[in-house]
Scaffold this motif. Structure first.
Motif, mmCIF file in Angstrom:
data_model
loop_
_atom_site.group_PDB
_atom_site.id
_atom_site.type_symbol
_atom_site.label_atom_id
_atom_site.label_comp_id
_atom_site.label_asym_id
_atom_site.label_seq_id
_atom_site.Cartn_x
_atom_site.Cartn_y
_atom_site.Cartn_z
ATOM 1 N N PHE A 1 142.860 87.974 66.971
ATOM 2 C CA PHE A 1 143.366 86.712 67.503
ATOM 3 C C PHE A 1 142.214 85.797 67.932
ATOM 4 O O PHE A 1 142.199 84.602 67.616
ATOM 5 N N HIS A 2 141.241 86.363 68.641
ATOM 6 C CA HIS A 2 140.129 85.554 69.149
ATOM 7 C C HIS A 2 138.985 85.401 68.153
ATOM 8 O O HIS A 2 138.397 84.326 68.058
ATOM 9 N N ASP B 1 141.224 84.722 63.839
ATOM 10 C CA ASP B 1 142.310 83.745 63.744
ATOM 11 C C ASP B 1 142.053 82.510 64.608
ATOM 12 O O ASP B 1 142.723 81.488 64.447
ATOM 13 N N HIS B 2 141.102 82.610 65.519
ATOM 14 C CA HIS B 2 140.746 81.506 66.418
ATOM 15 C C HIS B 2 141.962 80.948 67.161
ATOM 16 O O HIS B 2 142.122 79.749 67.297
ATOM 17 N N ARG B 3 142.841 81.860 67.589
ATOM 18 C CA ARG B 3 144.025 81.565 68.406
ATOM 19 C C ARG B 3 144.991 80.573 67.741
ATOM 20 O O ARG B 3 145.654 79.803 68.408
ATOM 21 N N GLN B 4 145.071 80.626 66.416
ATOM 22 C CA GLN B 4 145.950 79.708 65.691
ATOM 23 C C GLN B 4 147.400 80.183 65.662
ATOM 24 O O GLN B 4 148.306 79.375 65.505
ATOM 25 N N HIS B 5 147.610 81.499 65.754
ATOM 26 C CA HIS B 5 148.960 82.064 65.711
ATOM 27 C C HIS B 5 149.159 82.961 66.925
ATOM 28 O O HIS B 5 148.229 83.620 67.370
ATOM 29 N N HIS B 6 150.357 83.006 67.418
ATOM 30 C CA HIS B 6 150.693 83.888 68.538
ATOM 31 C C HIS B 6 150.381 85.330 68.116
ATOM 32 O O HIS B 6 150.791 85.766 67.039
ATOM 33 N N HIS B 7 149.663 86.049 68.945
ATOM 34 C CA HIS B 7 149.268 87.409 68.548
ATOM 35 C C HIS B 7 150.461 88.353 68.426
ATOM 36 O O HIS B 7 150.357 89.404 67.805
ATOM 37 N N TYR C 1 151.587 89.215 64.728
ATOM 38 C CA TYR C 1 150.820 90.142 63.887
ATOM 39 C C TYR C 1 151.589 91.459 63.759
ATOM 40 O O TYR C 1 152.321 91.855 64.672
#
Length: 168
Positions: A47-48, A51-57, A60
Motif C-alpha cells: 500500500f505504501h 501502490d502509493h496509497r491509491q487504493h484502500h488496502h 487487496y
C-alpha cells in the motif's frame, strides 16, 4: 481496528493452547496466533511502497474473506487428517488469527466480504471523519474502547500464564 489485532491473536491462541497441548504446543507458541492476526495487514507494505496509497488496502486479496476462509478450511482439514501434528495445529492457529483479523476489521472498517465477486464494502459501524489527522477519528470513537478491552484481556491472560509458570 488499529491496535486490537495483536492482542486478539494472543487471546485466541491462548484459548486454543490447552486444546493443542497434546501436540506439544506451549503458551510460548501463541506468537503464531499473533502473527496470523497481523498477517492481513502486511499488505500495508505494498500500500505504501508500491501502490502509493491509491487504493484502500482492504481491496487487496490479503483482506479478502474468501482467502482467509479458504486457508482456514484447508488448515482445518490438515488438522483433522494429522491428529498429532504440531504443524497442523500451528497452521490452523495462524489461519484462525487471519480470519479473526477480517472479522474485527468489519466492525468499523470497510471489508469487501464478497470480493472478488462483488466490488462493494461492508461495515457494521461508520467512523465519522471529524478530526485531523485521520487516526484521531478512530481513537476518539467508541470502538477504540473495544481495542483497549482486548489489550486488558490479553494482559490478564499473560499475567495468569506467567503466574502459573512461576508456580511450577
Amino acid at each position: 481496528m488499529i491496535i486490537g489485532h495483536a492482542p486478539s491473536g494472543y487471546i485466541m491462541a491462548s484459548l486454543l493452547g490447552g486444546k493443542f497441548s497434546a501436540r506439544g504446543i506451549s503458551a510460548k507458541l501463541s506468537i503464531v496466533g499473533v502473527a496470523g492476526a497481523l498477517a492481513p495487514d502486511l499488505d500495508m507494505l505494498y500500500f505504501h511502497l508500491a501502490d502509493h496509497r491509491q487504493h484502500h488496502h482492504h481491496t487487496y486479496p490479503s483482506h479478502f474473506p474468501i482467502v482467509w476462509l479458504s486457508l482456514l478450511i484447508a488448515s482445518s482439514a490438515y488438522l483433522r487428517l494429522n491428529k498429532t501434528s504440531k504443524a497442523a495445529a500451528l497452521a490452523f492457529m495462524f489461519c484462525l488469527g487471519g480470519s479473526l483479523h477480517i472479522v474485527l476489521d468489519s466492525i468499523v472498517g470497510d471489508i469487501w466480504w464478497f470480493a472478488p465477486f462483488l466490488d462493494r464494502p461492508f461495515t457494521l459501524f461508520t467512523v465519522p471523519a471529524l478530526y485531523q489527522p485521520w487516526w484521531l477519528n478512530f481513537i476518539l470513537h467508541w470502538s477504540f474502547a473495544l481495542e483497549l478491552a482486548l489489550w486488558v484481556w490479553a494482559l490478564l491472560i499473560y499475567r495468569k500464564q506467567s503466574y502459573q509458570l512461576l508456580r511450577t
